[in-house]
Design a protein around this motif. Sequence first.
Motif, PDB file in Angstrom:
ATOM      1  N   VAL A 258       3.764  -4.233  11.021  1.00 19.58           N
ATOM      2  CA  VAL A 258       4.269  -2.858  11.132  1.00 19.58           C
ATOM      3  C   VAL A 258       3.652  -1.985  10.045  1.00 19.58           C
ATOM      4  O   VAL A 258       3.237  -0.849  10.300  1.00 19.58           O
ATOM      5  CB  VAL A 258       5.812  -2.827  11.035  1.00 19.58           C
ATOM      6  N   ALA A 259       3.568  -2.518   8.820  1.00 19.68           N
ATOM      7  CA  ALA A 259       2.972  -1.764   7.719  1.00 19.68           C
ATOM      8  C   ALA A 259       1.508  -1.440   7.998  1.00 19.68           C
ATOM      9  O   ALA A 259       1.031  -0.338   7.707  1.00 19.68           O
ATOM     10  CB  ALA A 259       3.106  -2.544   6.418  1.00 19.68           C
ATOM     11  N   VAL A 260       0.780  -2.394   8.570  1.00 17.73           N
ATOM     12  CA  VAL A 260      -0.623  -2.147   8.927  1.00 17.73           C
ATOM     13  C   VAL A 260      -0.706  -1.094  10.026  1.00 17.73           C
ATOM     14  O   VAL A 260      -1.546  -0.183   9.965  1.00 17.73           O
ATOM     15  CB  VAL A 260      -1.302  -3.460   9.371  1.00 17.73           C
ATOM     16  N   ALA A 261       0.168  -1.191  11.032  1.00 18.18           N
ATOM     17  CA  ALA A 261       0.176  -0.197  12.114  1.00 18.18           C
ATOM     18  C   ALA A 261       0.456   1.197  11.558  1.00 18.18           C
ATOM     19  O   ALA A 261      -0.161   2.182  11.971  1.00 18.18           O
ATOM     20  CB  ALA A 261       1.219  -0.576  13.164  1.00 18.18           C
ATOM     21  N   ARG A 262       1.394   1.294  10.626  1.00 17.94           N
ATOM     22  CA  ARG A 262       1.727   2.590  10.028  1.00 17.94           C
ATOM     23  C   ARG A 262       0.531   3.175   9.266  1.00 17.94           C
ATOM     24  O   ARG A 262       0.284   4.386   9.295  1.00 17.94           O
ATOM     25  CB  ARG A 262       2.920   2.447   9.089  1.00 17.94           C
ATOM     26  N   ALA A 263      -0.223   2.308   8.579  1.00 27.70           N
ATOM     27  CA  ALA A 263      -1.397   2.790   7.842  1.00 27.70           C
ATOM     28  C   ALA A 263      -2.513   3.222   8.781  1.00 27.70           C
ATOM     29  O   ALA A 263      -3.227   4.191   8.505  1.00 27.70           O
ATOM     30  CB  ALA A 263      -1.891   1.700   6.893  1.00 27.70           C
ATOM     31  N   LEU A 264      -2.671   2.512   9.896  1.00 29.65           N
ATOM     32  CA  LEU A 264      -3.783   2.790  10.809  1.00 29.65           C
ATOM     33  C   LEU A 264      -3.507   3.939  11.764  1.00 29.65           C
ATOM     34  O   LEU A 264      -4.445   4.550  12.293  1.00 29.65           O
ATOM     35  CB  LEU A 264      -4.125   1.540  11.620  1.00 29.65           C
ATOM     36  N   VAL A 265      -2.236   4.268  12.016  1.00 30.77           N
ATOM     37  CA  VAL A 265      -1.919   5.248  13.050  1.00 30.77           C
ATOM     38  C   VAL A 265      -2.467   6.640  12.710  1.00 30.77           C
ATOM     39  O   VAL A 265      -2.742   7.434  13.606  1.00 30.77           O
ATOM     40  CB  VAL A 265      -0.387   5.302  13.292  1.00 30.77           C
ATOM     41  N   VAL A 266      -2.656   6.927  11.435  1.00 33.03           N
ATOM     42  CA  VAL A 266      -3.191   8.235  11.042  1.00 33.03           C
ATOM     43  C   VAL A 266      -4.716   8.245  11.040  1.00 33.03           C
ATOM     44  O   VAL A 266      -5.336   9.239  10.655  1.00 33.03           O
ATOM     45  CB  VAL A 266      -2.659   8.667   9.660  1.00 33.03           C
ATOM     46  N   GLU A 267      -5.316   7.144  11.463  1.00 27.49           N
ATOM     47  CA  GLU A 267      -6.775   7.002  11.577  1.00 27.49           C
ATOM     48  C   GLU A 267      -7.495   7.273  10.251  1.00 27.49           C
ATOM     49  O   GLU A 267      -8.341   8.164  10.153  1.00 27.49           O
ATOM     50  CB  GLU A 267      -7.317   7.908  12.685  1.00 27.49           C
ATOM     51  N   PRO A 268      -7.167   6.501   9.213  1.00 34.95           N
ATOM     52  CA  PRO A 268      -7.841   6.691   7.927  1.00 34.95           C
ATOM     53  C   PRO A 268      -9.285   6.211   7.988  1.00 34.95           C
ATOM     54  O   PRO A 268      -9.663   5.434   8.862  1.00 34.95           O
ATOM     55  CB  PRO A 268      -7.015   5.813   6.982  1.00 34.95           C
ATOM     56  N   LYS A 269     -10.058   6.653   7.014  1.00 32.67           N
ATOM     57  CA  LYS A 269     -11.429   6.169   6.892  1.00 32.67           C
ATOM     58  C   LYS A 269     -11.495   4.853   6.126  1.00 32.67           C
ATOM     59  O   LYS A 269     -12.435   4.088   6.270  1.00 32.67           O
ATOM     60  CB  LYS A 269     -12.295   7.220   6.180  1.00 32.67           C
ATOM     61  N   VAL A 270     -10.478   4.618   5.286  1.00 28.86           N
ATOM     62  CA  VAL A 270     -10.450   3.386   4.492  1.00 28.86           C
ATOM     63  C   VAL A 270      -9.025   2.863   4.443  1.00 28.86           C
ATOM     64  O   VAL A 270      -8.063   3.634   4.379  1.00 28.86           O
ATOM     65  CB  VAL A 270     -11.007   3.625   3.066  1.00 28.86           C
ATOM     66  N   LEU A 271      -8.897   1.544   4.494  1.00 25.00           N
ATOM     67  CA  LEU A 271      -7.611   0.867   4.392  1.00 25.00           C
ATOM     68  C   LEU A 271      -7.593   0.124   3.063  1.00 25.00           C
ATOM     69  O   LEU A 271      -8.428  -0.743   2.812  1.00 25.00           O
ATOM     70  CB  LEU A 271      -7.454  -0.100   5.561  1.00 25.00           C
ATOM     71  N   LEU A 272      -6.641   0.483   2.199  1.00 23.54           N
ATOM     72  CA  LEU A 272      -6.505  -0.118   0.877  1.00 23.54           C
ATOM     73  C   LEU A 272      -5.346  -1.103   0.927  1.00 23.54           C
ATOM     74  O   LEU A 272      -4.209  -0.714   1.203  1.00 23.54           O
ATOM     75  CB  LEU A 272      -6.248   0.967  -0.175  1.00 23.54           C
ATOM     76  N   MET A 273      -5.616  -2.375   0.644  1.00 24.69           N
ATOM     77  CA  MET A 273      -4.624  -3.427   0.852  1.00 24.69           C
ATOM     78  C   MET A 273      -4.426  -4.227  -0.436  1.00 24.69           C
ATOM     79  O   MET A 273      -5.372  -4.837  -0.946  1.00 24.69           O
ATOM     80  CB  MET A 273      -5.050  -4.331   2.001  1.00 24.69           C
ATOM     81  N   ASP A 274      -3.190  -4.216  -0.951  1.00 19.06           N
ATOM     82  CA  ASP A 274      -2.887  -4.856  -2.223  1.00 19.06           C
ATOM     83  C   ASP A 274      -2.153  -6.178  -1.991  1.00 19.06           C
ATOM     84  O   ASP A 274      -0.929  -6.209  -1.855  1.00 19.06           O
ATOM     85  CB  ASP A 274      -2.028  -3.918  -3.074  1.00 19.06           C
ATOM     86  N   GLU A 275      -2.903  -7.271  -1.932  1.00 19.86           N
ATOM     87  CA  GLU A 275      -2.373  -8.613  -1.679  1.00 19.86           C
ATOM     88  C   GLU A 275      -1.348  -8.601  -0.539  1.00 19.86           C
ATOM     89  O   GLU A 275      -0.220  -9.084  -0.699  1.00 19.86           O
ATOM     90  CB  GLU A 275      -1.757  -9.195  -2.955  1.00 19.86           C
ATOM     91  N   PRO A 276      -1.731  -8.078   0.624  1.00 24.53           N
ATOM     92  CA  PRO A 276      -0.750  -7.840   1.686  1.00 24.53           C
ATOM     93  C   PRO A 276      -0.185  -9.098   2.323  1.00 24.53           C
ATOM     94  O   PRO A 276       0.877  -9.039   2.953  1.00 24.53           O
ATOM     95  CB  PRO A 276      -1.541  -7.021   2.705  1.00 24.53           C
ATOM     96  N   PHE A 277      -0.877 -10.233   2.187  1.00 23.06           N
ATOM     97  CA  PHE A 277      -0.423 -11.447   2.868  1.00 23.06           C
ATOM     98  C   PHE A 277       0.118 -12.491   1.887  1.00 23.06           C
ATOM     99  O   PHE A 277       0.373 -13.637   2.272  1.00 23.06           O
ATOM    100  CB  PHE A 277      -1.577 -12.067   3.675  1.00 23.06           C
TER     101      PHE A 277
END
Length: 259
Positions: A149-168
Amino acid sequence: MSRGTASLIDVSGVSQIYAGRDGAPTWALRDVSLQIGDGEFVCLIGPSGCGKTTLLHLIAGFLQPSRGSVAFQQQPIFGPGPDRGVVFQEYALFAWMTARQNVEFGLRAKPLSRSARRQLALDALDRVGLLAAADKYPHELSGGMRQRVAVARALVVEPKVLLMDEPFAAVDAMTRQTLQDDLLRLWKETGVSVVFVTHNIDEAIFLAQRVVVMAPHPGTIVSERIIDADYPRDRGSAAFGELYGSISGELTNGTRRAA
């Protein structure tokens, strides 16, 4: 930066300094320079205290550098923006909102109708395999589902870059591998750049086109390694094992130099 990619993010001579308890300066980062290419997947790896998260927060615009500069598409970064989506380790979902409502939240700043926001959120949840869970609340979801869900929320705005801080880091090993596969699929589908913080060597080699090795006290970049291997990568291969040993050695040597 990988060959053939245009620079999207430029970190130039950045230092981040905090005042210690005794008033002496503490260097979270010292003279760090890094370029991230358009569509590139980069992992930042290193021990605790090496400045990985600080560097990510500088790119996100949560912090301003004490020295040096951070630019996005050749423009200085002065704060957060929808062109840079962020996924944290701690999910950061609103407990009182459904999965769909959490994903919709990032769209509220856009001039969209309620029905358009709803459909975009459902499409984003479908992309991460959670359409059936759209009306569930975070407490009804597993850790892996919440991170989707957190990834979907970040991607829904169509960013140019996804910044991920130890997400898994907070999920079990099997879920972690599934999420890694999902992330690679989404990266290929969207063309988004990914800057991924991890302390897990296996994860970095499996995901990244380039691994940036950092050392602490002060936080510096000690090496960069291009991972020139096709996807999906075989963790049991000799080449994977050799890369693992080499990066492990660079991490150990960097930590010893800092001690």
